[in-house]
Design a protein around this motif. Structure first.
Motif, short mmCIF file in Angstrom:
data_model
loop_
_atom_site.label_atom_id
_atom_site.label_comp_id
_atom_site.label_asym_id
_atom_site.label_seq_id
_atom_site.Cartn_x
_atom_site.Cartn_y
_atom_site.Cartn_z
N VAL B 106 0.85 -1.19 0.00
CA VAL B 106 0.00 0.00 0.00
C VAL B 106 0.88 1.23 0.00
O VAL B 106 1.85 1.30 0.76
CB VAL B 106 -0.93 0.04 1.25
N VAL B 177 -7.49 2.04 -0.15
CA VAL B 177 -7.58 1.31 1.11
C VAL B 177 -8.22 2.25 2.12
O VAL B 177 -7.78 3.39 2.27
CB VAL B 177 -6.17 0.87 1.57
N ILE B 186 -10.53 -2.76 0.96
CA ILE B 186 -9.92 -2.31 -0.30
C ILE B 186 -11.02 -2.19 -1.35
O ILE B 186 -11.75 -3.15 -1.61
CB ILE B 186 -8.86 -3.32 -0.79
#
Lengths: 325, 237
Positions: B106, B177, B186
């Protein structure tokens, strides 16, 4: 063997009976909004039940047929015109190559199904030919049809049309397949959380379908509804027909493109037999609910199912008599 | 060990029933849900068309017409319930080990994390502390829902648990996210959404044409790791 979209409609998608078996992945079933119209349109052209159809909303598309074919339109009445001549819904219609089908006005209903004898040639995605707009998959390129699209036919059935054109001399009577009275529903898990006044409003009140209604859900406006205790629910599975109470006191009925899970109170569920009737109600139309038990709900579906089977037998008989296939 | 956890069965309309093992986010209860889901996948009940595992419940969608074709003695609902009760009597409380651990990159760069500052300031944390707390924990995939391939992961550290936005965004980019209460998730596809967006993954969570269209399954474990904007762009390309 194909048709071409000369001018696209508001929302024209390929749909079948739905994509089942993938809801645990968040992939919703989709499929036609009005399963009765889907069944009738296919029956009128001799297709097996479940063949994909072109589901249209209003404004509906202008369509040119590039080959001779047999079609039927069922569900909403958008005043179909074939080469500028009136044709009817719920008829078998023979089409000459080059003919143009357009729709002159929304007389009744929200969604119409157009079936072609032999079906449309689209690739299945996850065991269904329905278009899932959110996923951008299934149906025709995973999207609504656009002007210029050429939609091929599957030709899975023989077509001995003998150069005829126009509508058949008989018409399927579908009036008994739709419920023009109260929309029947069964109580939901959170029905008991409603205040007594809210229960009375739900049972006797009249609700109007708002403009914020689409294939995902129909929003209803009506007498105020509230729950006795503000319980917070964790998400659980929902299904077509589930009536959820939104925090603003409005109701939403989940339709074909509904999410797989939801966290709002499920106060009731429209019964399967009456979902087609609800699907065909337009924004502004009134809805009144009537609570029934599960046995009544199942019985209503059984009656509808038998009626559809009879209609299909009659269609097969007429098709055989008229075309010998 | 037989099933000791209480459960409730209720109709979801005339064509589905839900077996609810509770109304909370709890790994043990979710383990039961997934045990039952796995059992019904391995040994399907005839005429069942869909199974929807959620946090603490399993919804079983069935085809009324097919049930009549199998039998006419009982209503479709009674017939399904009898089968489900029978299956439940064989279900055990046995602890179900969590599924495979998936590590998901991420990028928490400000341009991809529009609500990271808000989440940090709400809890009097620095953005780095939020990232550390978000990536420290191994989450469980409790369920998928809302969108194709959208995983509901829990539970985030209480220090970063943040309610949904009062006004949902009209469009959340795919891969975003987010945090909603004690859940993190997500957005597998672009969608409207109200979760607090704290980063974005370059991994495509939903691939319609793939053999497995959805990357995660209920019961899987997920841990996020932080990547730079450069790595994000590289992985995305």
């Amino acid at each position: 063997m194909s048709l071409r979209i000369i001018r696209k409609g508001l929302l024209d998608t390929i749909q079948d009976g739905g994509r089942f078996g993938f809801q645990h992945l968040g992939i919703n079933p989709g499929g036609v909004s009005d399963p009765v119209a889907h069944y009738v349109a296919n029956a009128l052209v001799g297709n097996v039940a479940g063949e994909p159809v072109l589901e249209m909303h209003y404004p509906a598309p202008q369509i040119q047929f590039l080959t001779d074919c047999m079609i039927a339109i069922s569900g909403a009445n958008f005043t179909p015109l074939l080469n500028d001549t009136d044709v009817e819904n719920d008829c078998t219609i023979l089409i000459k190559a080059g003919s143009i089908l357009r729709f002159a006005g929304q007389v009744w209903g929200v969604c119409a199904c157009l079936a072609v004898r032999g079906g449309f040639a689209v690739k299945p995605w996850l065991a269904s030919k329905s278009t899932n707009l959110k996923a951008g998959a299934g149906g025709f390129a995973g999207r609504a049809l656009l002007t210029g699209d050429v939609l091929p036919f599957a030709n899975s059935l023989p077509n001995h049309l003998g150069g005829k054109s126009g509508a058949g001399s008989w018409r399927a009577n579908v009036s008994a397949l739709y419920n023009r009275g109260n929309i029947r529903c069964v109580a939901g898990a959170e029905y008991d959380l409603l205040t007594p006044a809210a229960r009375q409003n739900l049972d006797r009140g009249s609700f109007a379908i708002t403009g914020r209604s689409d294939r995902m859900g129909y929003q209803l406006e009506g007498p105020p509804l509230s729950v006795q205790v503000d319980t917070s629910l964790i998400s659980t599975g929902v299904t077509g027909g589930t009536i959820q109470l939104l925090p603003n006191g409005r109701l939403i009925v989940l339709m074909a493109d509904h999410q797989t899970t939801g966290g709002y109170p499920r106060i009731a569920h429209v019964i399967r037999a009456d979902l087609p009737s609800l699907a065909q109600k337009r924004a502004g139309e009134a809805v009144q609910f009537e609570f029934v038990d599960i046995a009544t709900a199942e019985q209503a579906l059984l009656i509808q199912h038998r009626h559809l089977l009879q209609l299909k037998n009659a269609c097969n008989f007429r098709l055989a008599a008229a075309f010998g296939n | 060990m037989t099933l000791t956890n209480p459960y409730e069965i209720f109709q979801v309309g005339d064509h589905a029933i839900t077996v609810a093992f509770g109304n909370e986010i709890d790994a043990h209860i979710n383990g039961l849900v997934i045990n039952f889901f796995d059992e019904l996948k391995a040994n399907p009940i005839p005429c069942v068309v869909d199974l929807i595992p959620a946090y603490a419940s399993l919804t079983i969608v069935y085809d009324i017409v097919s049930i009549w074709q199998v039998q006419q003695q009982r209503s479709a609902s009674e017939w399904i319930k009898a089968d489900v009760l029978n299956r439940l009597s064989h279900l055990t409380d046995a602890y179900r080990p969590a599924g495979s651990l998936k590590r998901i990159p991420v990028c928490y760069a400000p341009s991809l994390a529009p609500d990271l500052d808000y989440v940090a300031s709400t809890h009097q944390l620095t953005t780095n502390e939020v990232i550390t707390l978000h990536t420290a924990h191994v989450y469980r995939v409790y369920m998928l829902g809302f969108l194709p391939g959208f995983p509901y992961l829990a539970t985030v550290h209480p220090k970063i648990a943040t309610p949904r936005k009062a006004q949902p965004r009209k469009l959340v980019p795919a891969g975003s996210v987010g945090i909603a209460g004690e859940q993190t998730g997500i957005y597998a596809l672009p969608s409207p959404g109200g979760w607090q967006l704290i980063g974005q993954t370059p991994v495509q969570m939903f691939k319609p044409d793939g053999e497995q269209p959805v990357a995660l399954s209920p019961g899987d474990q997920v841990q996020f790791y932080s990547i730079s904007l450069q790595e994000f762009n590289h992985l995305k390309a």
